[in-house]
Design a protein around this motif. Structure first.
Motif, PDB file in Angstrom:
ATOM      1  N   ILE A  96       0.813  -1.222   0.000  1.00  0.00           N
ATOM      2  CA  ILE A  96       0.000   0.000   0.000  1.00  0.00           C
ATOM      3  C   ILE A  96       0.844   1.270   0.000  1.00  0.00           C
ATOM      4  O   ILE A  96       0.295   2.372   0.006  1.00  0.00           O
ATOM      5  N   GLY A  97       2.150   1.136   0.021  1.00  0.00           N
ATOM      6  CA  GLY A  97       3.024   2.295  -0.083  1.00  0.00           C
ATOM      7  C   GLY A  97       3.102   3.173   1.140  1.00  0.00           C
ATOM      8  O   GLY A  97       3.538   4.331   1.056  1.00  0.00           O
ATOM      9  N   GLY A  98       2.712   2.675   2.299  1.00  0.00           N
ATOM     10  CA  GLY A  98       2.776   3.493   3.500  1.00  0.00           C
ATOM     11  C   GLY A  98       2.045   2.856   4.664  1.00  0.00           C
ATOM     12  O   GLY A  98       1.695   1.671   4.630  1.00  0.00           O
ATOM     13  N   HIS A  99       1.795   3.645   5.699  1.00  0.00           N
ATOM     14  CA  HIS A  99       1.085   3.155   6.865  1.00  0.00           C
ATOM     15  C   HIS A  99      -0.334   3.695   6.909  1.00  0.00           C
ATOM     16  O   HIS A  99      -0.651   4.693   6.251  1.00  0.00           O
ATOM     17  N   THR A 100      -1.172   3.052   7.689  1.00  0.00           N
ATOM     18  CA  THR A 100      -2.491   3.564   8.043  1.00  0.00           C
ATOM     19  C   THR A 100      -2.632   3.410   9.553  1.00  0.00           C
ATOM     20  O   THR A 100      -1.794   2.781  10.207  1.00  0.00           O
ATOM     21  N   GLY A 101      -3.708   3.934  10.097  1.00  0.00           N
ATOM     22  CA  GLY A 101      -3.960   3.722  11.520  1.00  0.00           C
ATOM     23  C   GLY A 101      -4.063   2.240  11.843  1.00  0.00           C
ATOM     24  O   GLY A 101      -3.650   1.796  12.921  1.00  0.00           O
ATOM     25  N   ASP A 102      -4.584   1.459  10.888  1.00  0.00           N
ATOM     26  CA  ASP A 102      -4.718   0.020  11.106  1.00  0.00           C
ATOM     27  C   ASP A 102      -3.367  -0.674  11.146  1.00  0.00           C
ATOM     28  O   ASP A 102      -3.126  -1.524  12.007  1.00  0.00           O
ATOM     29  N   THR A 103      -2.462  -0.342  10.231  1.00  0.00           N
ATOM     30  CA  THR A 103      -1.160  -1.004  10.246  1.00  0.00           C
ATOM     31  C   THR A 103      -0.340  -0.589  11.473  1.00  0.00           C
ATOM     32  O   THR A 103       0.463  -1.369  11.972  1.00  0.00           O
ATOM     33  N   ILE A 104      -0.565   0.634  11.941  1.00  0.00           N
ATOM     34  CA  ILE A 104       0.111   1.065  13.171  1.00  0.00           C
ATOM     35  C   ILE A 104      -0.342   0.191  14.338  1.00  0.00           C
ATOM     36  O   ILE A 104       0.467  -0.300  15.128  1.00  0.00           O
ATOM     37  N   GLY A 105      -1.661  -0.019  14.450  1.00  0.00           N
ATOM     38  CA  GLY A 105      -2.173  -0.901  15.496  1.00  0.00           C
ATOM     39  C   GLY A 105      -1.685  -2.323  15.327  1.00  0.00           C
ATOM     40  O   GLY A 105      -1.329  -2.994  16.304  1.00  0.00           O
ATOM     41  N   ALA A 106      -1.649  -2.802  14.078  1.00  0.00           N
ATOM     42  CA  ALA A 106      -1.187  -4.166  13.810  1.00  0.00           C
ATOM     43  C   ALA A 106       0.275  -4.340  14.194  1.00  0.00           C
ATOM     44  O   ALA A 106       0.683  -5.404  14.679  1.00  0.00           O
ATOM     45  N   SER A 107       1.084  -3.293  13.992  1.00  0.00           N
ATOM     46  CA  SER A 107       2.506  -3.397  14.342  1.00  0.00           C
ATOM     47  C   SER A 107       2.682  -3.579  15.847  1.00  0.00           C
ATOM     48  O   SER A 107       3.581  -4.299  16.296  1.00  0.00           O
ATOM     49  N   GLN A 108       1.828  -2.938  16.640  1.00  0.00           N
ATOM     50  CA  GLN A 108       1.893  -3.141  18.093  1.00  0.00           C
ATOM     51  C   GLN A 108       1.576  -4.594  18.437  1.00  0.00           C
ATOM     52  O   GLN A 108       2.266  -5.220  19.259  1.00  0.00           O
ATOM     53  N   GLN A 109       0.541  -5.123  17.798  1.00  0.00           N
ATOM     54  CA  GLN A 109       0.154  -6.500  18.071  1.00  0.00           C
ATOM     55  C   GLN A 109       1.233  -7.491  17.654  1.00  0.00           C
ATOM     56  O   GLN A 109       1.568  -8.414  18.392  1.00  0.00           O
ATOM     57  N   VAL A 110       1.795  -7.288  16.476  1.00  0.00           N
ATOM     58  CA  VAL A 110       2.850  -8.179  15.992  1.00  0.00           C
ATOM     59  C   VAL A 110       4.045  -8.142  16.948  1.00  0.00           C
ATOM     60  O   VAL A 110       4.593  -9.179  17.334  1.00  0.00           O
ATOM     61  N   GLY A 111       4.442  -6.939  17.360  1.00  0.00           N
ATOM     62  CA  GLY A 111       5.564  -6.812  18.283  1.00  0.00           C
ATOM     63  C   GLY A 111       5.302  -7.521  19.598  1.00  0.00           C
ATOM     64  O   GLY A 111       6.174  -8.226  20.124  1.00  0.00           O
ATOM     65  N   GLU A 112       4.099  -7.361  20.144  1.00  0.00           N
ATOM     66  CA  GLU A 112       3.775  -7.971  21.433  1.00  0.00           C
ATOM     67  C   GLU A 112       3.702  -9.495  21.322  1.00  0.00           C
ATOM     68  O   GLU A 112       4.229 -10.222  22.180  1.00  0.00           O
ATOM     69  N   ILE A 113       3.041  -9.986  20.277  1.00  0.00           N
ATOM     70  CA  ILE A 113       2.909 -11.432  20.090  1.00  0.00           C
ATOM     71  C   ILE A 113       4.276 -12.089  19.947  1.00  0.00           C
ATOM     72  O   ILE A 113       4.588 -13.073  20.624  1.00  0.00           O
ATOM     73  N   VAL A 114       5.101 -11.554  19.064  1.00  0.00           N
ATOM     74  CA  VAL A 114       6.405 -12.168  18.803  1.00  0.00           C
ATOM     75  C   VAL A 114       7.302 -12.077  20.032  1.00  0.00           C
ATOM     76  O   VAL A 114       8.020 -13.030  20.354  1.00  0.00           O
ATOM     77  N   PHE A 115       7.262 -10.953  20.724  1.00  0.00           N
ATOM     78  CA  PHE A 115       8.093 -10.799  21.923  1.00  0.00           C
ATOM     79  C   PHE A 115       7.746 -11.856  22.963  1.00  0.00           C
ATOM     80  O   PHE A 115       8.634 -12.535  23.509  1.00  0.00           O
ATOM     81  N   LEU A 116       6.452 -12.035  23.248  1.00  0.00           N
ATOM     82  CA  LEU A 116       6.041 -12.994  24.270  1.00  0.00           C
ATOM     83  C   LEU A 116       6.336 -14.432  23.833  1.00  0.00           C
ATOM     84  O   LEU A 116       6.785 -15.258  24.642  1.00  0.00           O
ATOM     85  N   LEU A 117       6.086 -14.740  22.570  1.00  0.00           N
ATOM     86  CA  LEU A 117       6.382 -16.085  22.067  1.00  0.00           C
ATOM     87  C   LEU A 117       7.872 -16.400  22.164  1.00  0.00           C
ATOM     88  O   LEU A 117       8.267 -17.478  22.625  1.00  0.00           O
ATOM     89  N   ALA A 118       8.698 -15.467  21.698  1.00  0.00           N
ATOM     90  CA  ALA A 118      10.138 -15.694  21.715  1.00  0.00           C
ATOM     91  C   ALA A 118      10.667 -15.828  23.132  1.00  0.00           C
ATOM     92  O   ALA A 118      11.526 -16.671  23.427  1.00  0.00           O
ATOM     93  N   LEU A 119      10.142 -15.009  24.042  1.00  0.00           N
ATOM     94  CA  LEU A 119      10.577 -15.076  25.426  1.00  0.00           C
ATOM     95  C   LEU A 119      10.186 -16.428  26.037  1.00  0.00           C
ATOM     96  O   LEU A 119      10.982 -17.051  26.755  1.00  0.00           O
ATOM     97  N   ALA A 120       8.965 -16.886  25.739  1.00  0.00           N
ATOM     98  CA  ALA A 120       8.504 -18.171  26.269  1.00  0.00           C
ATOM     99  C   ALA A 120       9.357 -19.328  25.738  1.00  0.00           C
ATOM    100  O   ALA A 120       9.626 -20.290  26.459  1.00  0.00           O
ATOM    101  N   LEU A 121       9.797 -19.219  24.503  1.00  0.00           N
ATOM    102  CA  LEU A 121      10.640 -20.260  23.908  1.00  0.00           C
ATOM    103  C   LEU A 121      12.056 -20.246  24.454  1.00  0.00           C
ATOM    104  O   LEU A 121      12.708 -21.293  24.547  1.00  0.00           O
TER     105      LEU A 121
END
Length: 260
Positions: free
Chosen positions: A233-258
């Motif tokens: 899409i050539g940039g960010h939207t409010g939705d992708t900004i929110g999604a980036s928070q979710q992706v960061g949180e999910i991956v951080f917790l998964l990696a830490l648990a592993l």
């Protein structure tokens, strides 16, 4: 050195932007609505938002509640605090990037208030993966998952600022445009403060190497989303900004648990 009064004002405006916490109107009087500078305290705002849920998680685990049940209740508490702001962005982004044919169609799907199959699956995975990761961290102590939840809340919001800063707006209007692009110094401050927060909270209970592993993978996950959004899409939207928070949180917790 940032002025303490300015930092407090930025924190209040950040909480008004990121949560449903009642914030006094005096912090918004004469303000243009931009959070370009206030993003510097997004990690701290994440800590404040997640603190009630983290305390609840710790108490439930101390009372010998089932770890998965306790984790799901804690995530529910966070959702009440944010009004599912970031989860909504994740669902819309998944629907758009997953089912959109081209740039205009993707943006149109993201703007649609209805949630499709990709969005539903993304939300199921978000809650399921985060809850499972927190539950698996409950083995050593009740403090570790609670501190991990706080660290993930702060760190993911710094990565969200990084995504926001890295891309131009994909639309001419919208919340993200009205909120303004994060200032370079504010973005750097957010990332540095988030790293310090995670270090102070987790290094003594999780260890340095697991923390570095989780942080690196979370950053890589958000980088991947940022690149994909740039290509599609050539940039960010409010939705992708929110999604980036979710992706960061999910991956951080998964990696830490592993890693722990």
């Amino acid at each position: 050195m940032p002025n303490v009064s300015d930092l407090f004002g930025d924190l209040a405006r950040s909480l008004g932007f990121l949560s449903r916490f009642p914030i006094s109107s005096r912090f918004f009087e004469g303000h243009d609505g931009s959070v370009s500078r206030a993003v510097r305290v997004f990690p701290l705002a994440g800590l404040v938002i997640a603190l009630p849920a983290a305390l609840l998680l710790w108490l439930l685990l101390e009372w010998k509640a089932d770890p998965l049940l306790a984790a799901l209740i804690a995530l529910g508490a966070v959702t009440l605090s944010t009004g599912a702001l970031h989860e909504d962005g994740l669902a819309d982004t998944a629907d758009g990037l997953g089912g959109g044919r081209d740039r205009e169609h993707i943006l149109s799907v993201m703007k649609d208030s209805r949630t499709g199959s990709y969005g539903v699956i993304a939300l199921i995975l978000s809650y399921g993966l985060r809850a499972t990761a927190l539950a698996s961290l409950a083995g050593p102590s009740a403090a570790l998952p609670a501190l991990a939840l706080l660290s993930a809340a702060g760190g993911s919001r710094a990565l969200m600022v990084g995504h926001w800063r890295a891309l131009p707006p994909a639309r001419h209007g919208g919340i993200a445009v009205a909120a303004g692009r994060p200032e370079a110094d504010a973005s750097t401050f957010a990332l540095a403060s988030a790293a310090l927060i995670c270090l102070l909270l987790l290094v003594s209970v999780a260890g340095l190497l697991p923390l570095l592993f989780a942080t690196a993978l979370a950053a890589l996950g958000v980088f991947g989303l940022t690149r994909h959004a740039a290509q599609r899409i050539g940039g960010h939207t409010g939705d992708t900004i929110g999604a980036s928070q979710q992706v960061g949180e999910i991956v951080f917790l998964l990696a830490l648990a592993l890693a722990v």
